[in-house]
Design a protein around this motif. Structure first.
Motif, PDB file in Angstrom:
ATOM      1  N   TYR A   1     -17.613 -88.900  58.426  1.00  0.00           N
ATOM      2  CA  TYR A   1     -18.123 -89.995  59.242  1.00  0.00           C
ATOM      3  C   TYR A   1     -18.758 -91.051  58.343  1.00  0.00           C
TER       4      TYR A   1
ATOM      5  N   ASP B   1      -7.145 -94.972  58.823  1.00  0.00           N
ATOM      6  CA  ASP B   1      -7.881 -95.806  59.765  1.00  0.00           C
ATOM      7  C   ASP B   1      -9.184 -95.120  60.146  1.00  0.00           C
ATOM      8  N   ALA B   2     -10.239 -95.908  60.253  1.00  0.00           N
ATOM      9  CA  ALA B   2     -11.540 -95.407  60.694  1.00  0.00           C
ATOM     10  C   ALA B   2     -11.658 -95.631  62.197  1.00  0.00           C
ATOM     11  N   GLU B   3     -11.904 -94.561  62.923  1.00  0.00           N
ATOM     12  CA  GLU B   3     -11.974 -94.626  64.389  1.00  0.00           C
ATOM     13  C   GLU B   3     -13.426 -94.776  64.843  1.00  0.00           C
TER      14      GLU B   3
ATOM     15  N   VAL C   1     -16.550 -94.196  66.891  1.00  0.00           N
ATOM     16  CA  VAL C   1     -16.950 -93.131  67.811  1.00  0.00           C
ATOM     17  C   VAL C   1     -18.344 -93.373  68.383  1.00  0.00           C
TER      18      VAL C   1
ATOM     19  N   THR D   1      -9.401 -95.578  51.586  1.00  0.00           N
ATOM     20  CA  THR D   1      -9.908 -95.689  52.951  1.00  0.00           C
ATOM     21  C   THR D   1     -11.199 -96.499  52.996  1.00  0.00           C
TER      22      THR D   1
ATOM     23  N   PHE E   1     -18.289 -94.372  62.497  1.00  0.00           N
ATOM     24  CA  PHE E   1     -16.833 -94.315  62.451  1.00  0.00           C
ATOM     25  C   PHE E   1     -16.399 -92.945  61.931  1.00  0.00           C
ATOM     26  N   LYS E   2     -15.274 -92.470  62.462  1.00  0.00           N
ATOM     27  CA  LYS E   2     -14.750 -91.162  62.069  1.00  0.00           C
ATOM     28  C   LYS E   2     -13.417 -91.332  61.356  1.00  0.00           C
ATOM     29  N   VAL E   3     -13.222 -90.548  60.287  1.00  0.00           N
ATOM     30  CA  VAL E   3     -11.965 -90.548  59.539  1.00  0.00           C
ATOM     31  C   VAL E   3     -11.490 -89.100  59.430  1.00  0.00           C
TER      32      VAL E   3
END
Length: 284
Positions: free
Chosen positions: A266, A207-209, A211, A232, A216-218
């Motif tokens: 990112y 999942d990409a969060e 931020v 991903t 997005f952070k992975v």
């Protein structure tokens, strides 16, 4: 062998046994002090173990601080017991009570093996490869220390004051062997169970969060590889059809080392409508 030669061998063997006990006493002393200080201070560059353990458990989805603190308390207790028994062994050794020193050292070895096994299981669960290598090496060094200590403590190399008062001096060796086999079996079982339960992380998409705006952070798991990266990106494009990937970059090394999985990247994006508008103006 003459008397001088016997005395020389006894002195060398006793010196090596004393160094072994001194090493483990100092080793656990510094570890206990590191836990007690809990960070950097004057003349001491340590690590905040509470923060480290909390990051470990947070990476596994257990973000409650008391869980990490409880694990750290258990680890600190094991280290304290190991220190106590090795210090007791060193004290008895300097007082030329060989049998008592051997008994205290034996218990210290057992606690040390249990401690490094506990740490190694945690390293597997949290994916810390560097700590796993370190703890595994110390696990085998512990076994080697006991083997050398017992080997040098031969009947002919002890003075009359150091002779054990009862037979069965090497009964502890059998116990250590049984303990080692049990710990190896337990550790191996935990590794196979971990692989069986979590090996899907090698291929499953992440999942990409979010931020920030269009950022997005992975965070990669321990077993993540190129297939995880590709899956991903495909999942990200399915979940965010209105986003266009502008570029991808990884976190600097100092930041990555603070993360248990040791790899973060990112995804910087742009809205597709903006991208299409820019492309249209370029063609015109």
């Amino acid at each position: 062998m003459n008397t001088n030669q016997d005395s020389g061998v006894w002195t060398r063997d006793r010196l090596v046994r004393g160094v072994i006990l001194l090493f483990w006493t100092c080793f656990w002393s510094f570890n206990v002090v590191d836990k007690a200080i809990g960070g950097s201070t004057f003349l001491w560059v340590g690590r905040d173990r509470f923060a480290q353990f909390q990051k470990y458990f947070a990476s596994a989805g257990l973000e409650s601080p008391w869980i990490a603190d409880l694990a750290l308390y258990v680890a600190a207790a094991l280290e304290v017991f190991a220190l106590v028994f090795f210090a007791g062994a060193l004290w008895n050794f300097t007082c030329k009570r060989a049998h008592q020193a051997r008994s205290w050292c034996f218990i210290g070895i057992i606690i040390t093996l249990v401690t490094f096994t506990f740490f190694s299981i945690g390293d597997h669960l949290f994916g810390d490869r560097f700590e796993l290598l370190e703890h595994t090496l110390f696990w085998f060094i512990t076994l080697a220390s006991w083997g050398v200590y017992v080997r040098l403590e031969s009947q002919g190399n002890l003075s009359s004051d150091e002779q054990p008062k009862r037979p069965g001096r090497y009964g502890g060796s059998r116990s250590v062997a049984i303990l080692a086999i049990g710990l190896v079996t337990f550790t191996t079982g935990s590794i196979f169970k971990y692989n069986n339960d979590f090996f899907y992380r090698r291929t499953s998409a992440l999942d990409a969060e979010p931020v920030g705006e269009d950022l997005f952070k992975v965070a990669f798991p321990f077993l993540g590889g190129s297939q995880v990266f590709e899956e991903t990106l495909a999942k990200f494009q399915r979940e965010y059809p209105n986003k266009s990937i502008d570029h991808i970059y990884t976190a600097p090394n100092p930041l990555r080392l603070k993360k248990a999985d040791a790899l973060i990247f990112y995804i910087a994006t742009k809205d597709r409508m903006v991208v299409n508008a820019q492309n249209s103006s370029t063609h015109e």
